[in-house]
Design a protein around this motif. Structure first.
Motif, short mmCIF file in Angstrom:
data_model
loop_
_atom_site.label_atom_id
_atom_site.label_comp_id
_atom_site.label_asym_id
_atom_site.label_seq_id
_atom_site.Cartn_x
_atom_site.Cartn_y
_atom_site.Cartn_z
N LEU A 39 0.83 -1.20 0.00
CA LEU A 39 0.00 0.00 0.00
C LEU A 39 0.87 1.25 0.00
O LEU A 39 0.62 2.22 -0.73
CB LEU A 39 -0.87 0.03 1.25
CG LEU A 39 -2.30 -0.42 1.09
CD1 LEU A 39 -3.03 -0.31 2.42
CD2 LEU A 39 -2.99 0.44 0.03
N GLN A 40 1.89 1.20 0.84
CA GLN A 40 2.80 2.32 0.92
C GLN A 40 3.44 2.60 -0.43
O GLN A 40 3.55 3.74 -0.86
CB GLN A 40 3.87 1.96 1.94
CG GLN A 40 4.40 3.12 2.71
CD GLN A 40 5.31 2.63 3.82
OE1 GLN A 40 4.98 1.72 4.54
NE2 GLN A 40 6.45 3.23 3.95
N LEU A 57 0.85 4.16 -2.84
CA LEU A 57 0.63 5.59 -2.58
C LEU A 57 1.85 6.42 -3.00
O LEU A 57 1.72 7.48 -3.62
CB LEU A 57 0.37 5.81 -1.09
CG LEU A 57 -1.08 5.73 -0.64
CD1 LEU A 57 -1.17 5.74 0.87
CD2 LEU A 57 -1.87 6.91 -1.21
N THR A 58 3.02 5.91 -2.62
CA THR A 58 4.25 6.62 -2.98
C THR A 58 4.34 6.81 -4.49
O THR A 58 4.64 7.89 -4.97
CB THR A 58 5.47 5.82 -2.48
OG1 THR A 58 5.32 5.60 -1.10
CG2 THR A 58 6.75 6.59 -2.73
N THR A 102 1.90 6.86 -6.62
CA THR A 102 0.88 7.82 -7.06
C THR A 102 1.37 9.25 -6.88
O THR A 102 1.28 10.09 -7.79
CB THR A 102 -0.39 7.63 -6.21
OG1 THR A 102 -0.72 6.26 -6.20
CG2 THR A 102 -1.53 8.43 -6.77
N ILE A 103 1.91 9.52 -5.69
CA ILE A 103 2.35 10.89 -5.42
C ILE A 103 3.55 11.26 -6.28
O ILE A 103 3.58 12.31 -6.92
CB ILE A 103 2.71 11.05 -3.92
CG1 ILE A 103 1.49 10.71 -3.05
CG2 ILE A 103 3.17 12.46 -3.64
CD1 ILE A 103 1.76 10.76 -1.58
N SER A 115 3.61 14.09 -9.11
CA SER A 115 4.42 15.26 -8.81
C SER A 115 5.45 15.50 -9.90
O SER A 115 5.63 16.63 -10.37
CB SER A 115 5.13 15.10 -7.47
OG SER A 115 4.19 14.93 -6.45
N LEU A 154 8.89 17.20 -1.39
CA LEU A 154 7.92 16.16 -1.05
C LEU A 154 8.39 14.81 -1.59
O LEU A 154 8.34 13.79 -0.88
CB LEU A 154 6.57 16.54 -1.65
CG LEU A 154 5.32 15.97 -1.00
CD1 LEU A 154 5.18 16.49 0.41
CD2 LEU A 154 4.08 16.34 -1.81
N CYS A 200 11.46 13.49 0.48
CA CYS A 200 11.05 13.01 1.81
C CYS A 200 10.30 11.68 1.69
O CYS A 200 10.55 10.73 2.44
CB CYS A 200 10.12 14.01 2.49
SG CYS A 200 10.95 15.50 3.01
N LEU A 201 9.40 11.64 0.73
CA LEU A 201 8.57 10.46 0.56
C LEU A 201 9.41 9.24 0.23
O LEU A 201 9.21 8.15 0.78
CB LEU A 201 7.57 10.74 -0.57
CG LEU A 201 6.43 9.79 -0.72
CD1 LEU A 201 5.68 9.66 0.57
CD2 LEU A 201 5.49 10.31 -1.81
N ILE A 244 11.26 8.14 3.38
CA ILE A 244 10.37 7.51 4.36
C ILE A 244 9.98 6.10 3.90
O ILE A 244 10.04 5.14 4.66
CB ILE A 244 9.09 8.36 4.54
CG1 ILE A 244 9.42 9.66 5.28
CG2 ILE A 244 8.00 7.59 5.26
CD1 ILE A 244 9.59 9.50 6.77
N THR A 245 9.61 6.00 2.63
CA THR A 245 9.19 4.68 2.13
C THR A 245 10.35 3.69 2.20
O THR A 245 10.19 2.55 2.64
CB THR A 245 8.69 4.79 0.69
OG1 THR A 245 7.66 5.77 0.68
CG2 THR A 245 8.17 3.49 0.17
#
Lengths: 437, 403
Positions: free
Chosen positions: B22-23, B26-27, B29-30, B34, B285, B288-289, B292-293
């Motif tokens: 899931l992570q 989402l990652t 997608t963003i 972006s 963004l 960072c993403l 984090i992922t």
């Protein structure tokens, strides 16, 4: 009991410093990013006059092109023609109302050592000051009589007064604006509504003007205007009078209508007026007149920037990723404690107690993440201030509401992230765990 | 190879795998959306304005003194600037590309109120305009000095000649820009304009307008009380002349204010400030993403290695090589990521469709999706490499220890 749980949680957090740091960091970064963008959007969409925003109305009459709406889908012009503004000022039934426009001029200080400087002004009716309630440092606004008698009076902004008179009370003195002498009747204190709701057409986050003068002087002296002008019909009449008589829209128009019945009467007046104008061959479009309260107006004019909104939603998705991350990490963490939990269950601790204990641990991580996140948000807002310059300076401030929101969001996020892992940890079969020890 | 045992192991511990998948979805997608938005803005910023930006600057003047006579002052100022050494040319104008404020009108090939018009930006210049802006004349001719007329603020008539951009010519004459030369078009429904020249490129002042390449030049000098002057210099002389021109003008006559002396480079930067800012935010963004992922994957993978220490030891004891253990974890991550990126591809396209509807953003180019998938596969593999490496260091002896 609570303090005991807190101590236990702290111990547990300390036991896995890397994992704990990762969790705090994940929540902090997520909160930092989302709070930064939420703050900017919140400021953009905030109510600039909370005590009055339901009583002040932007007035729209649709005098536009028969073939095309002013803006899709069939939205009436955001400004008004001179003819319509004058007709409404004369007879529309409002407690207070004002037509206004933006102008500019060079101000020549009396002090020869100060260079003349270029300023922007707001030409408006005296009602402006009672309607929008800018704070006065000295003096007052002007009256309807001053408007009608074309008196050469002005209200200065605090900054202009400081430049010209060193901040002294200048009421009664004269100032030379655009080659004409005006008598100062008032000086405003700091005034900067965000957004600048009474004139979003010329930039919702611009600074207010440097001086205010009676609107009727624009026509009397043919003053230069600085604001946006839109025309749909070519203007073939010569001169400034020709411009005044044209179908060009360039005037912002606001009315103060405190009660429901006044609002209905006013709208009825607008429709009636439009029908009369139709008979004279104007207003070729179907009736499309509106009064919009402050917040309706902000919405209609799209004051909250689309780009800012997209970034906000992206950063909320980002927070979601951080939460998924935290859930994973908490699962990891609590599973290393399976043995301990099994033992405590065997010794008689209830599921409820254990759940509470571990959820408190999640909440602590949330608080820590929230605090760090608040710092990140503050840094992020500074960054946005530096990137976008002057116009956003008033959008990048963290107020108390936003700080509480940040902490609350962090705790709620951490609790949400904590529920599943905690639940799973508490459902451990004590027997299985004890066996493997 | 050993996909089946991995799958069956995964199915016994779904939560961790689903969380990571899931992570990753989402990652993806963003990140993909972006990057696409960043590229879209970059594309806009890379458009040339058509003028000689490196060597031009612009200033505003406003007359305030009683003896300010614009009709004599403007020619005087322009003559003064034009004779300065290092100046190529100068022109009075109402606006310039990238400045964000200007004048627009509709142009039509036929007369009358019902004729279909094309919106265009308008610049008023004299016969020095083409030279001062540094635009390239493709066909036809420049304005002659005697075509240039004075224009008052409330003037309702229009000059009889115009020079237009190639893009505007092509929009008005069905793609055949050369056909526009010498033709008559109409402004304000009835006023005819003879197109005497066509320039290659000159942008309108508004960089967010979809007709940004449509521009019309008129031969007029403005008597608006205040206005702008554009100055073009020899290479390398601009900064010196920005100071000299301002000081010289004020020294000659101080009944008008000279302000906002800005190079076109500054104006470009201001003009695209929001674009730049937004791109910086999105880039931050993304970074960072990604971190984090990746950290999340490392965390969960380390955990699963720790938990399976004994199994790994046992497998090693039973003859599995280090590379086999390594491969197991890499493959496991690959499978989870694959699941994530497939869901992510759908979500990416979904978000893009939302953005297209809500913000008129262009549609995502098809290759962004596979590119995003590859990137996330790589991120996953890199993140899991450390824990996997650790896993294969586990000694077979461990299997025998605490049993």
């Amino acid at each position: 009991m609570l303090s005991y749980y807190l101590r236990l949680a702290l111990l547990s957090i300390k036991r896995n410093p890397i994992l704990s740091t990762l969790m705090v960091a994940a929540i902090a970064v997520g909160i930092g990013a989302s709070m930064t963008t939420i703050t900017v959007n919140y400021a953009m969409g905030s109510d600039p006059v909370p005590h009055k925003s339901d009583e002040l109305f932007a007035v729209q009459v649709d005098s536009w092109d028969p073939n095309n709406p002013f803006r899709e889908p069939n939205i009436a012009p955001d400004q008004m023609t001179y003819m319509d503004a004058m007709a409404l000022m004369k007879s529309a039934p409002a407690k207070r109302q004002t037509a206004m426009t933006k102008t500019f001029a060079v101000i020549e200080p009396e002090d020869r050592d100060v260079r003349p400087f270029e300023t922007t002004g707001r030409a408006t009716y005296g009602d402006f000051f009672q309607m929008f309630e800018p704070p006065f440092l000295y003096g007052n606004g002007w009256s309807r009589e001053s408007d009608d008698n074309l008196e050469m009076v002005t209200v200065l902004s605090r900054e202009t007064n400081e430049k010209l008179f060193g901040g002294d009370n200048s009421v009664g003195k004269f100032v030379r604006i655009g080659g004409r002498n005006y008598k100062v009747v008032g000086v405003l204190d700091h005034y900067r509504p965000v957004p600048k709701y009474y004139d979003v057409t010329n930039g919702p986050f611009r600074d207010p003007e440097d001086y205010y003068i009676p609107f009727n002087l624009v026509a009397a002296f043919e003053l230069s205007r600085a604001g946006n002008t839109n025309c749909w019909k070519p203007n073939n009449e010569e001169g400034f009078q020709g411009f005044l008589n044209s179908e060009c829209v360039w005037i912002q128009f606001w009315a103060e209508l405190p009660t429901k019945s006044e609002q209905e009467d006013y709208l009825a007046f607008l429709n009636n007026y439009a029908n009369q104008q139709k008979e004279l061959g104007r207003f070729p479009r179907p009736l499309n007149n509106h009064i919009q309260s402050v917040m309706q107006w902000m919405e209609l004019q799209g004051v909250v920037d689309d780009g800012a909104q997209v970034v906000m939603w992206l950063s909320i998705m980002f927070l979601l990723v951080c939460l998924l991350n935290t859930i994973g990490l908490l699962l990891t963490k609590f599973s290393t404690k399976a043995g301990e939990i099994g033992l405590r269950r065997a010794l008689g601790a209830s599921k409820r107690t254990l759940f509470l204990q571990h959820i408190i641990e999640s909440a602590m991580i949330g608080v820590a993440g929230g605090c760090v996140g608040l710092f990140l948000a503050w840094g992020g807002l500074q960054g946005i201030g530096a990137l976008f310059g002057n116009e956003v300076q008033h959008l990048v401030r963290l107020d108390v509401t936003m700080m509480f929101t940040a902490i609350l969001l962090a705790i709620v996020s951490a609790l949400l992230a904590g529920i599943y892992p905690t639940w799973r940890a508490c459902n451990i079969q004590p027997a299985v765990q004890l066996k493997t020890q | 190879m050993q996909i089946r045992p991995i799958l069956s192991a995964l199915s016994r511990n779904k939560t961790g795998a689903i969380l990571i998948a899931l992570q990753i979805a989402l990652t993806m997608t963003i990140i993909v959306n972006s990057v696409f938005m960043i590229q879209d803005r970059r594309g806009q910023m890379d458009r040339a304005s058509g003028i000689d930006e490196a060597n031009t600057f612009i200033y505003s003047y406003s007359g305030f003194a009683e003896d300010f006579n614009e009709k004599t002052q403007i020619p005087e100022d322009l003559n003064y600037i034009r004779q300065l050494p290092g100046v190529v040319d100068a022109v009075q104008t109402n606006s310039a590309p990238l400045t964000g404020g200007g004048w627009s009108m509709g142009l039509a090939t036929e007369q009358g109120a019902d004729a279909d018009g094309v919106g265009t930006a308008i610049y008023f210049v004299d016969s020095h305009g083409l030279d001062a802006f540094g635009v390239n004349l493709l066909a036809g001719r420049n304005f002659t000095p005697d075509e240039v007329i004075w224009r008052e603020r409330s003037e309702t008539k229009w000059p009889g000649q115009g020079i237009i951009t190639k893009e505007l010519a092509s929009d008005m004459f069905d793609g055949d820009w050369q056909a526009a030369l010498g033709k008559t078009v109409f402004i304000a429904e009835t006023h005819p304009i003879n197109i005497v020249g066509i320039v290659e490129k000159m942008q309108a002042p508004w960089n967010g307008w979809n007709g940004i390449e449509r521009t019309l030049l008129f031969p007029s000098q403005l008597l608006f009380g205040s206005g702008r002057v554009m100055v073009r210099t020899e290479p390398g002389e601009r900064d010196r002349l920005m100071r000299e021109v301002e000081e010289g003008l004020v020294a000659n006559y101080d009944g008008r204010l000279i302000r906002r002396v800005q190079s076109m480079e500054e104006i470009r930067e201001n003009s695209y400030r929001n674009h730049n800012g937004m791109n910086t935010i999105l880039t931050t963004l993304i970074v960072c993403l990604t971190v984090i992922t990746a950290l999340g994957i490392v965390g969960l993978a380390s955990f699963s290695v720790n938990r399976r220490k004994k199994q790994i030891g046992t497998r090693r004891a039973l003859g599995a090589r280090k590379i086999d253990i390594m491969r197991y974890f890499m493959l496991e991550n690959f499978l989870i990521t694959s699941f994530g990126v497939i869901v992510g591809a759908g979500m990416t396209i979904g978000l893009n469709m939302l953005l297209v509807n809500a913000l008129d953003l262009p549609k995502l180019d098809w290759y962004y999706v596979p590119a995003g998938m590859v990137v996330l596969w790589l991120i996953g593999q890199l993140a899991v490499y450390g824990p996997a490496k650790k896993a294969c260091q586990i000694s077979p002896a461990l299997a025998t220890r605490s049993v």
